[in-house]
Write a protein that holds these residues in place. Structure first.
Motif, PDB file in Angstrom:
ATOM      1  N   LEU A 185       0.811  -1.218   0.000  1.00 29.23           N
ATOM      2  CA  LEU A 185       0.000   0.000   0.000  1.00 29.23           C
ATOM      3  C   LEU A 185       0.847   1.272   0.000  1.00 29.23           C
ATOM      4  O   LEU A 185       0.295   2.379   0.003  1.00 29.23           O
ATOM      5  N   ASP A 186       2.154   1.104  -0.020  1.00 29.10           N
ATOM      6  CA  ASP A 186       3.030   2.272  -0.056  1.00 29.10           C
ATOM      7  C   ASP A 186       2.704   3.139  -1.275  1.00 29.10           C
ATOM      8  O   ASP A 186       2.582   2.638  -2.397  1.00 29.10           O
ATOM      9  N   GLY A 187       2.528   4.411  -1.032  1.00 36.75           N
ATOM     10  CA  GLY A 187       2.210   5.333  -2.106  1.00 36.75           C
ATOM     11  C   GLY A 187       0.734   5.574  -2.311  1.00 36.75           C
ATOM     12  O   GLY A 187       0.353   6.474  -3.077  1.00 36.75           O
ATOM     13  N   THR A 188      -0.124   4.808  -1.625  1.00 35.80           N
ATOM     14  CA  THR A 188      -1.572   4.987  -1.770  1.00 35.80           C
ATOM     15  C   THR A 188      -2.139   5.978  -0.765  1.00 35.80           C
ATOM     16  O   THR A 188      -3.300   6.388  -0.887  1.00 35.80           O
ATOM     17  N   GLY A 189      -1.344   6.310   0.245  1.00 37.87           N
ATOM     18  CA  GLY A 189      -1.847   7.144   1.336  1.00 37.87           C
ATOM     19  C   GLY A 189      -2.439   6.350   2.480  1.00 37.87           C
ATOM     20  O   GLY A 189      -2.816   6.922   3.504  1.00 37.87           O
ATOM     21  N   VAL A 190      -2.543   5.029   2.321  1.00 40.50           N
ATOM     22  CA  VAL A 190      -3.102   4.176   3.367  1.00 40.50           C
ATOM     23  C   VAL A 190      -1.962   3.636   4.220  1.00 40.50           C
ATOM     24  O   VAL A 190      -1.054   2.974   3.714  1.00 40.50           O
ATOM     25  N   GLU A 191      -2.020   3.922   5.507  1.00 37.44           N
ATOM     26  CA  GLU A 191      -1.001   3.467   6.444  1.00 37.44           C
ATOM     27  C   GLU A 191      -1.435   2.162   7.107  1.00 37.44           C
ATOM     28  O   GLU A 191      -2.628   1.876   7.226  1.00 37.44           O
ATOM     29  N   VAL A 192      -0.456   1.395   7.545  1.00 36.14           N
ATOM     30  CA  VAL A 192      -0.714   0.147   8.268  1.00 36.14           C
ATOM     31  C   VAL A 192       0.055   0.180   9.574  1.00 36.14           C
ATOM     32  O   VAL A 192       1.289   0.327   9.582  1.00 36.14           O
ATOM     33  N   SER A 193      -0.677   0.055  10.682  1.00 34.15           N
ATOM     34  CA  SER A 193      -0.055  -0.033  12.002  1.00 34.15           C
ATOM     35  C   SER A 193      -0.470  -1.350  12.645  1.00 34.15           C
ATOM     36  O   SER A 193      -1.603  -1.805  12.488  1.00 34.15           O
ATOM     37  N   GLU A 194       0.459  -1.945  13.343  1.00 34.67           N
ATOM     38  CA  GLU A 194       0.234  -3.241  13.995  1.00 34.67           C
ATOM     39  C   GLU A 194       0.230  -3.037  15.507  1.00 34.67           C
ATOM     40  O   GLU A 194       1.247  -2.626  16.086  1.00 34.67           O
ATOM     41  N   LEU A 195      -0.895  -3.317  16.129  1.00 28.45           N
ATOM     42  CA  LEU A 195      -1.008  -3.245  17.584  1.00 28.45           C
ATOM     43  C   LEU A 195      -0.565  -4.581  18.164  1.00 28.45           C
ATOM     44  O   LEU A 195      -1.087  -5.635  17.785  1.00 28.45           O
ATOM     45  N   VAL A 196       0.387  -4.544  19.100  1.00 31.34           N
ATOM     46  CA  VAL A 196       0.983  -5.762  19.662  1.00 31.34           C
ATOM     47  C   VAL A 196       0.721  -5.793  21.170  1.00 31.34           C
ATOM     48  O   VAL A 196       1.555  -5.323  21.959  1.00 31.34           O
ATOM     49  N   PRO A 197      -0.423  -6.325  21.606  1.00 29.46           N
ATOM     50  CA  PRO A 197      -0.698  -6.348  23.046  1.00 29.46           C
ATOM     51  C   PRO A 197       0.131  -7.396  23.789  1.00 29.46           C
ATOM     52  O   PRO A 197       0.416  -8.470  23.240  1.00 29.46           O
ATOM     53  N   PRO A 198       0.473  -7.111  25.040  1.00 32.43           N
ATOM     54  CA  PRO A 198       0.953  -8.156  25.947  1.00 32.43           C
ATOM     55  C   PRO A 198      -0.265  -8.832  26.572  1.00 32.43           C
ATOM     56  O   PRO A 198      -1.396  -8.633  26.106  1.00 32.43           O
ATOM     57  N   ALA A 199      -0.060  -9.613  27.613  1.00 34.46           N
ATOM     58  CA  ALA A 199      -1.197 -10.119  28.379  1.00 34.46           C
ATOM     59  C   ALA A 199      -1.904  -8.927  29.025  1.00 34.46           C
ATOM     60  O   ALA A 199      -1.267  -8.105  29.694  1.00 34.46           O
ATOM     61  N   VAL A 200      -3.201  -8.831  28.803  1.00 33.02           N
ATOM     62  CA  VAL A 200      -3.993  -7.727  29.336  1.00 33.02           C
ATOM     63  C   VAL A 200      -5.134  -8.302  30.166  1.00 33.02           C
ATOM     64  O   VAL A 200      -5.856  -9.205  29.707  1.00 33.02           O
ATOM     65  N   ALA A 201      -5.300  -7.812  31.375  1.00 34.24           N
ATOM     66  CA  ALA A 201      -6.355  -8.274  32.267  1.00 34.24           C
ATOM     67  C   ALA A 201      -7.638  -7.520  31.949  1.00 34.24           C
ATOM     68  O   ALA A 201      -7.854  -6.413  32.444  1.00 34.24           O
ATOM     69  N   PRO A 215     -11.607  -9.015  36.100  1.00 32.18           N
ATOM     70  CA  PRO A 215     -10.959  -9.361  37.379  1.00 32.18           C
ATOM     71  C   PRO A 215     -10.454 -10.799  37.410  1.00 32.18           C
ATOM     72  O   PRO A 215      -9.427 -11.083  38.025  1.00 32.18           O
ATOM     73  N   GLU A 216     -11.175 -11.705  36.716  1.00 31.33           N
ATOM     74  CA  GLU A 216     -10.737 -13.101  36.673  1.00 31.33           C
ATOM     75  C   GLU A 216      -9.393 -13.225  35.968  1.00 31.33           C
ATOM     76  O   GLU A 216      -8.514 -13.982  36.388  1.00 31.33           O
ATOM     77  N   HIS A 217      -9.227 -12.472  34.875  1.00 27.47           N
ATOM     78  CA  HIS A 217      -7.945 -12.481  34.174  1.00 27.47           C
ATOM     79  C   HIS A 217      -6.824 -11.969  35.072  1.00 27.47           C
ATOM     80  O   HIS A 217      -5.716 -12.505  35.067  1.00 27.47           O
ATOM     81  N   ALA A 218      -7.112 -10.930  35.837  1.00 30.21           N
ATOM     82  CA  ALA A 218      -6.104 -10.354  36.724  1.00 30.21           C
ATOM     83  C   ALA A 218      -5.684 -11.352  37.793  1.00 30.21           C
ATOM     84  O   ALA A 218      -4.501 -11.457  38.133  1.00 30.21           O
ATOM     85  N   ARG A 219      -6.643 -12.109  38.314  1.00 26.35           N
ATOM     86  CA  ARG A 219      -6.307 -13.103  39.331  1.00 26.35           C
ATOM     87  C   ARG A 219      -5.521 -14.263  38.729  1.00 26.35           C
ATOM     88  O   ARG A 219      -4.606 -14.795  39.347  1.00 26.35           O
ATOM     89  N   ALA A 220      -5.874 -14.644  37.514  1.00 26.94           N
ATOM     90  CA  ALA A 220      -5.195 -15.766  36.865  1.00 26.94           C
ATOM     91  C   ALA A 220      -3.776 -15.408  36.440  1.00 26.94           C
ATOM     92  O   ALA A 220      -2.891 -16.272  36.426  1.00 26.94           O
ATOM     93  N   ASN A 221      -3.553 -14.141  36.087  1.00 30.48           N
ATOM     94  CA  ASN A 221      -2.228 -13.710  35.636  1.00 30.48           C
ATOM     95  C   ASN A 221      -1.902 -12.364  36.273  1.00 30.48           C
ATOM     96  O   ASN A 221      -2.175 -11.310  35.696  1.00 30.48           O
ATOM     97  N   PRO A 222      -1.301 -12.390  37.464  1.00 30.31           N
ATOM     98  CA  PRO A 222      -0.996 -11.129  38.160  1.00 30.31           C
ATOM     99  C   PRO A 222      -0.056 -10.216  37.383  1.00 30.31           C
ATOM    100  O   PRO A 222       0.015  -9.025  37.664  1.00 30.31           O
ATOM    101  N   ARG A 223       0.662 -10.769  36.391  1.00 29.19           N
ATOM    102  CA  ARG A 223       1.583  -9.956  35.603  1.00 29.19           C
ATOM    103  C   ARG A 223       0.886  -9.239  34.448  1.00 29.19           C
ATOM    104  O   ARG A 223       1.505  -8.406  33.766  1.00 29.19           O
TER     105      ARG A 223
END
Length: 252
Positions: A167-183, A186-194
């Motif tokens: 898509l280079d040159g078209t004006g359309v950008e591409v961004s990649e969101l790279v999440p870590p573990a996200v709680a 509350p259950e997720h937070a208890r299962a993975n305190p990190r």
């Protein structure tokens, strides 16, 4: 990007990270269309004031219908976020895992491609816009209990790189969101305190998205150790640590 002036469609924004980002885009002043499969969750998003559309990213016809609805009501659409995804544990010693693998590929990888294919012609025709793909720290540092999830996210990373080049040159950008573990609960937070808290994660993401130019990879601080493990020489050690989670699989 200027996060206060966008018209954004987020496929998979009825809960979790997708909904958190939808709320922040809207709070900044952007128009947001929330897409998802579950009508009850879409109704909740509509009650918050979001435009909504039903979409199942595993069904090409559903994606096309969603695109037509979004572009009919929001012809100025300039941002597409491919948030839909599933995380399913698999025991590779049991051939029955294949059903989970197929579902994961169809949702995480092919679902991403379906959404991008549906909206790319519109973005090119308008002369600009942004596609935000969503991968994971697991794309770069596998989590052995979820092998196909890791494989699909690595594939979406590679696909994002190729899409950006094409898509280079078209004006359309591409961004990649790279999440870590996200709680996200509350259950997720208890299962993975990190795990990173959802609000802190979403706030950091929006700060990065609002940068000029928008980074090719949206890397919050908490995911950098995963993204750069091979470069930093910590890959083998971290994979070994994460392999301890194999004990969570039934029969292990």
């Amino acid at each position: 990007m200027d996060i206060s002036t966008r018209t954004v469609f987020i496929a998979g924004a009825t809960s979790g990270i997708g909904l958190a980002l939808a709320r922040r885009f809207a709070a900044a002043g952007s128009t947001v269309v929330v897409g998802g499969r579950r009508t009850d969750l879409l109704a909740g998003a509509a009650a918050e004031g979001f435009a909504t559309v039903t979409v199942d990213v595993t069904d090409g016809d559903s994606v096309d219908r969603a695109r037509d609805t979004v572009l009919r009501d929001h012809p100025g659409l300039d941002t597409v976020v491919t948030m839909s995804g599933v995380m399913i544990p698999e025991d590779l010693r049991d051939p029955a895992h294949f059903g989970a693998a197929r579902q994961t590929v169809d949702t995480n990888l092919l679902g991403t491609i379906r959404v991008i294919d549906a909206f790319t012609p519109h973005l090119i025709a308008r002369g600009g816009g942004t596609v935000v793909t969503v991968t994971s720290g697991i794309a770069f540092l596998p989590f052995p209990p979820m092998p196909t999830y890791a494989a699909t996210k690595a594939a979406v990373h590679a696909y994002s790189e190729a899409l950006r080049a094409q898509l280079d040159g078209t004006g359309v950008e591409v961004s990649e969101l790279v999440p870590p573990a996200v709680a996200v609960t509350p259950e997720h937070a208890r299962a993975n305190p990190r795990a990173l808290g959802l609000d802190a994660f979403a706030d950091e993401v929006m700060d990065l998205l609002g940068a000029d130019p928008t980074p090719h990879e949206i890397l919050v601080e908490g995911v950098r150790m995963h993204r750069w493990a091979e470069r930093d020489g910590t890959y083998d050690e971290l994979v070994a640590q994460r392999s301890q989670a194999l004990s969570m699989l039934p029969g292990r």
